[in-house]
Structures are given as C-alpha cells and as structure tokens.
Motif scaffolding. Sequence first.
Motif, mmCIF file in Angstrom:
data_model
loop_
_atom_site.group_PDB
_atom_site.id
_atom_site.type_symbol
_atom_site.label_atom_id
_atom_site.label_comp_id
_atom_site.label_asym_id
_atom_site.label_seq_id
_atom_site.Cartn_x
_atom_site.Cartn_y
_atom_site.Cartn_z
ATOM 1 N N ASP A 104 -52.191 31.492 35.229
ATOM 2 C CA ASP A 104 -51.005 31.162 34.613
ATOM 3 C C ASP A 104 -50.600 32.039 33.459
ATOM 4 O O ASP A 104 -49.853 31.417 32.722
ATOM 5 N N LEU A 105 -51.125 33.188 33.315
ATOM 6 C CA LEU A 105 -50.651 33.802 32.189
ATOM 7 C C LEU A 105 -49.374 34.059 31.994
ATOM 8 O O LEU A 105 -48.655 34.041 30.678
ATOM 9 N N PRO A 106 -48.471 34.330 32.988
ATOM 10 C CA PRO A 106 -47.108 34.429 32.860
ATOM 11 C C PRO A 106 -46.369 33.140 32.331
ATOM 12 O O PRO A 106 -45.366 33.430 31.306
ATOM 13 N N ARG A 107 -46.915 32.115 32.519
ATOM 14 C CA ARG A 107 -46.094 30.890 32.130
ATOM 15 C C ARG A 107 -46.602 30.576 30.460
ATOM 16 O O ARG A 107 -45.727 30.305 29.783
ATOM 17 N N TYR A 108 -47.766 30.999 30.334
ATOM 18 C CA TYR A 108 -48.312 30.845 28.892
ATOM 19 C C TYR A 108 -47.437 31.799 28.004
ATOM 20 O O TYR A 108 -47.137 31.617 26.747
ATOM 21 N N GLN A 109 -47.142 33.139 28.525
ATOM 22 C CA GLN A 109 -46.256 34.034 27.876
ATOM 23 C C GLN A 109 -44.725 33.363 27.757
ATOM 24 O O GLN A 109 -44.227 33.481 26.455
ATOM 25 N N SER A 110 -44.261 32.898 28.656
ATOM 26 C CA SER A 110 -42.763 32.649 28.850
ATOM 27 C C SER A 110 -42.505 31.327 28.450
ATOM 28 O O SER A 110 -41.321 31.184 27.732
ATOM 29 N N GLU A 111 -43.281 30.501 28.861
ATOM 30 C CA GLU A 111 -42.959 28.916 28.615
ATOM 31 C C GLU A 111 -43.710 28.608 27.179
ATOM 32 O O GLU A 111 -43.204 27.424 26.788
ATOM 33 N N TYR A 112 -44.601 29.137 26.633
ATOM 34 C CA TYR A 112 -45.400 28.947 25.455
ATOM 35 C C TYR A 112 -45.114 29.571 24.463
ATOM 36 O O TYR A 112 -44.471 29.349 23.360
ATOM 37 N N ASP A 128 -43.203 32.376 24.006
ATOM 38 C CA ASP A 128 -42.100 32.984 23.587
ATOM 39 C C ASP A 128 -41.142 31.860 22.955
ATOM 40 O O ASP A 128 -40.497 32.248 21.986
ATOM 41 N N PRO A 129 -41.211 30.466 23.269
ATOM 42 C CA PRO A 129 -40.580 29.625 22.560
ATOM 43 C C PRO A 129 -40.980 29.252 21.218
ATOM 44 O O PRO A 129 -40.199 29.046 20.254
ATOM 45 N N ILE A 130 -42.340 29.370 21.013
ATOM 46 C CA ILE A 130 -42.690 29.248 19.693
ATOM 47 C C ILE A 130 -42.360 30.246 18.829
ATOM 48 O O ILE A 130 -41.977 29.989 17.607
ATOM 49 N N ALA A 131 -42.363 31.578 19.374
ATOM 50 C CA ALA A 131 -42.053 32.728 18.493
ATOM 51 C C ALA A 131 -40.564 32.612 18.028
ATOM 52 O O ALA A 131 -40.066 32.902 16.955
ATOM 53 N N ALA A 132 -39.666 32.118 19.128
ATOM 54 C CA ALA A 132 -38.128 32.006 18.911
ATOM 55 C C ALA A 132 -37.998 31.200 17.753
ATOM 56 O O ALA A 132 -37.255 31.321 16.944
ATOM 57 N N ILE A 133 -38.663 29.981 17.725
ATOM 58 C CA ILE A 133 -38.518 29.041 16.656
ATOM 59 C C ILE A 133 -38.880 29.487 15.498
ATOM 60 O O ILE A 133 -38.330 29.265 14.382
ATOM 61 N N GLN A 134 -40.096 30.227 15.244
ATOM 62 C CA GLN A 134 -40.848 30.167 13.921
ATOM 63 C C GLN A 134 -39.676 31.422 13.646
ATOM 64 O O GLN A 134 -40.026 31.830 12.213
ATOM 65 N N ALA A 135 -39.339 32.378 14.249
ATOM 66 C CA ALA A 135 -38.579 33.281 13.722
ATOM 67 C C ALA A 135 -37.167 33.154 13.209
ATOM 68 O O ALA A 135 -36.300 33.946 12.792
#
Length: 577
Positions: free
Chosen positions: A259-267, A269-276
């Motif tokens: 599930d690496l693609p899910r880890y990247q896109s669903e986990y 990416d959203p964390i980075a977007a909020i922290q940024a």
Amino acid sequence: MRSDPPARRAHLVRGAAVAAATLVSGIGVVAVATQAHAAAGCRADYSVNQWNTGFTGSVTLTNLGDPITGGWALTWDFAGNQHITQGWNGTFSQTGTHVSVTNPAWSTSLATGASASLGFNADYSGTNPAPATFSLNGVACTGSVPTTAPTTTPTTPPTTPPAGTRADNPYAGVKGYVNPEWKAKADAEPGGSRVSNNPTAVWLDRIAAIGGAAGSMGLRDHLDAALAQGAGYIQFVIYDLPGRDCAALASNGELGPDDLPRYQSEYIDPIAAIQADPKYRNLRIIDVIEIDSLPNLVTNTSGQAGATAMCDTMKANGGYVNGIAYALRKLGAIANTYNYLDAAHHGWIGWDSNFGPTADLMLQTARASGDVRNVAGFITDTANYSALREPYFTVATTVNGTSVRQSRWVDWNQYVDELSFAQAFRTKLVSIGFDPGIGMLIDTSRNGWGGPNRPTRASTATDVNTFVDQSRIDRRIHAGNWCNQSGAGLGERPTAAPEPGIDAYVWVKPPGESDGSSTLIPNDEGKGFDRMCDPTYTGNARNGNNLSGALPGAPISGAWFSAQFRELMANAYPPLS
C-alpha cells in the motif's frame, strides 16, 4: 510499540573480538588537536572510577571567560603511566603523558558559564594520581578569571533564530505544545496535575487521525491549539507505513505491505499540505518519522534470529525505505519542519553487527529522499524503557576480572544505557555522511526506574551476573521486553539541550498510553494481539525465553491505561514532588 530485538547468543565470540580491536585502535587514529580562540578562565572537575588495572575518567569543563566559537581544546599531563584507550564527547590524542581533547564536530562553541562533559577509558599500573593542571586553549583552568587575560578577540555567541526559520535546535528557547486531550486524561488521575503540563507528541497512527478519528482532535486542530497556547514547537509521530511494525503485532497498522501509493497520497500528502499552511509558519513542527521501521530491516530479516516473513517482504519490496524517503522529502521541504528519524535503542542495535548496518541503511534512506539534510536528527528509545544512565557501572566495568559485557543482561552489547548509545550513534552517523548539525532526541517518558526498587549503589557481588542484576537501574526481566513494563517510572522531564549532541529529552510516547493489549481485543484500528503484552507469556528466543514483564489488564496500543500511568508516577525518577 517496540519490536523486541533478536536473540544475542551469536554475538558472544564476535562481540569479544570487535571490542578488543576497538581498544587497540581507538586512540591512535585521531589527529593532534589545534587550538582555537583563547579563553579568559575555566574550571575542570576531574573524577575517576577505577579498578586494578584500568579506570573510567570524567572531566567537566566549564568556561568562565569570554564565549568561545570556532572550536576549543583541553589539555593536561598525566602524572603516572595512564594510557587512554577510548574517549567520547571529544577527539582524544595522547603523546606520552600529554593528552589533548578537541571539541566534537557538533559542538564548536562554549558560551560563558557553559560546560562540556568528557569521558574516557584508560589503563594504568601502580598509582593513578589526578593531573595537576588542565588548560583550555592554552589558558590554565584555575577556577577563576585571571586579572590579566591573554589578548583575544571576543566573539558573539550565536543567537536563537527567529521562529519560522530553521533553528539549530528546534527545542531551544521556546516552550512546547501541551496536548489538551492527553492533559485531560492525566489531570483526571490522582496527582496527575504534577506532570500534565509537560509537552507530549501527537501520534498520527492512521489516515483517519489526520482529520480527527472518533471525535478526537485532528492534525489541524492540534496546530491551531498550539498557536492558541503560544507554543514554540509541536511534536507529531508519523506512523502509518505499509506493513508497519513487521516484527510485532501490537502496533500493526491499517496499510498492507503493497500500500505504498496509499501511504504517499492518502497519508503523507495531506499531512504535508496542512503543515505547509502559512498560518503555522512561526511554529517549529517536529515530525518523528516511522517508529520501528528501518532497524527491523537489519535485525528481523532472513539470516537473523528474529526474522519474520513480513520484515522480509518489506525489505524486498522497498516499502519502508521508499515510504520513509518520500515522507522525508515532502515534510523536509517545509521551511519550519524538523524530521527526526527513529533510531531504535541500545538494547536493539547496540551490537556492532547491528550498529553500523543500521546507520548505513538510514543514510541510504536519507539520500533516497534527495538530500540528507531532510533529516534534522534522530530519536532513540521511542516508546521504550532503556535507562538513560546506568550510574553504577559502565561498559568498561569488570567484576573479579570479568567484563560486564559477559553478563546475561549486557550480553556483549557495546552500551549499557541510552545516553552513551545516542551520543555514539550520532558520531557514527556524522562520520558516514550525515550533516554535522544533526541532533539526537531521547524519549524519557518511561525510563526513570525510580521507587523503592531502584539501586542506590553498586553491588559488592563478585559474580558478574549478580553484580549487574543488583546494580542496574533498568529493572526489566530482559532488555528485549518492551510492552507495558511492570515497575517502570517517568524519566527526565522534557528538557532542551541537556547533554552534548542531545537536542532534547522528550516525552514522545505519552505516559499512560498502552503499548498493546494484555489479551486479544478486537478493534477497527488494525492493531493485533502480541504475546509480549501478555504477563503470562514465557517469552521466545528474542527475549531469552523470559517472562514478558508486562502489566495485566492493558487496553489496545494508544488507549489510556490508568494503572500504568499511576505506576509511572509512583516510580518516577527524578521523583515527583
């Protein structure tokens, strides 16, 4: 939450050979120190712990004069035939009786009133007199500032960078975020208000936690609360790798091994977007990256005593390395974030066969992120119980002619406590290519080991196993035991820059949150039942077939465990007032 290490019997012969090589080569390879800026005054406090033919020396150097930047050198002459075989927290060289110690690469400054703690192992014969004098950058350490000081150009000590820019140490000079959800649980316990104002980390252990699961605060909620508190830093645990915690069950996660693609896109990416979000640019956001991951690929794959099929899978498919590299790259691109990569603990990778390979794998992963500077530092002992210091013996201690490394407890490990391990691991990481500015964190939330069972002196036993068992602060049955340990206590309170190379002591594992359930408890969080959390379990090869030492009645990992929290307070060291 911590994977137990593999059995160590294979290290008995190999460990002894490596130790001997270290003692022979440890001093001869360092260059003679050069002096930097002169100091106007200093004090050197010297002490030893000696036995028939050897001793461990400690020097606390305090700068009493102008601030020193750009490097320092401490020198002394032995009065006898002492010969240093190993040193730490500095670069040691010895010619005859003359010793020179230069600053480590990560600590070139010494402010007025600041101290540096140096240590070394040495051998001798006959008497072991203390050196008569010490000098710092050529100026004798008399304990006072000379009336006429050598001419020097004073330097200005570095100032703390403003919030919103990268600080050398993100913990320094600012207060930490207190999680109101954890604080409320702690305050509800008798006496809990004594510790509830300490900063703890927020664990983002599944995708739903980002937005807030089951009515709990989400990532943005915590960031907003940190702003409202006027906090300078906030800590998150990034913890949802595919095939997570491959060598244990209590903290298995929601994502499968592919599930690496899910880890990247669903986990991530959203964390980075909020922290940024520019709204949070003045917060120092500290991300602890993926507990129990990379070390498992060294110690729990084929050819190792602790091998599991899932760890073999995650090594083969690159899910851990690629997942962590992606997290480092995305989160490291945000100007006010600081990534600290999990580095296990001394009871897991303190053997030479694990120590170097783990460092190498971390460097490989950091480089895969595009820039090793995406890693601000490393954290050890996360959610574990290894003692910060063992005050009554060191790895160099011998009992009736037998090294403590031969004891069942130490089992040929090169380290007996977390502080010495963390500092040595940092030196290793810098030596192989990490930025010299990296710092270490040590999770001290549950490694205090106080209370009535805490030893108060070294044992007088002449049997090495009895000596170590009676002298050690860490009261676990076996160093491989990691789940809800009976008798544990709160450790050092969160503190910035407590020791050279250590950015902070932190409470990343919030005290009172369970490591795993004592019995099978069905749940929708992907968390399994691990027998190491069962107090009746008689163990396996990875913990020497000993009892687990776990407390009974525990809920699933991350859930509040009142009995544990109360015991942690009762056994706190330093004690609670």
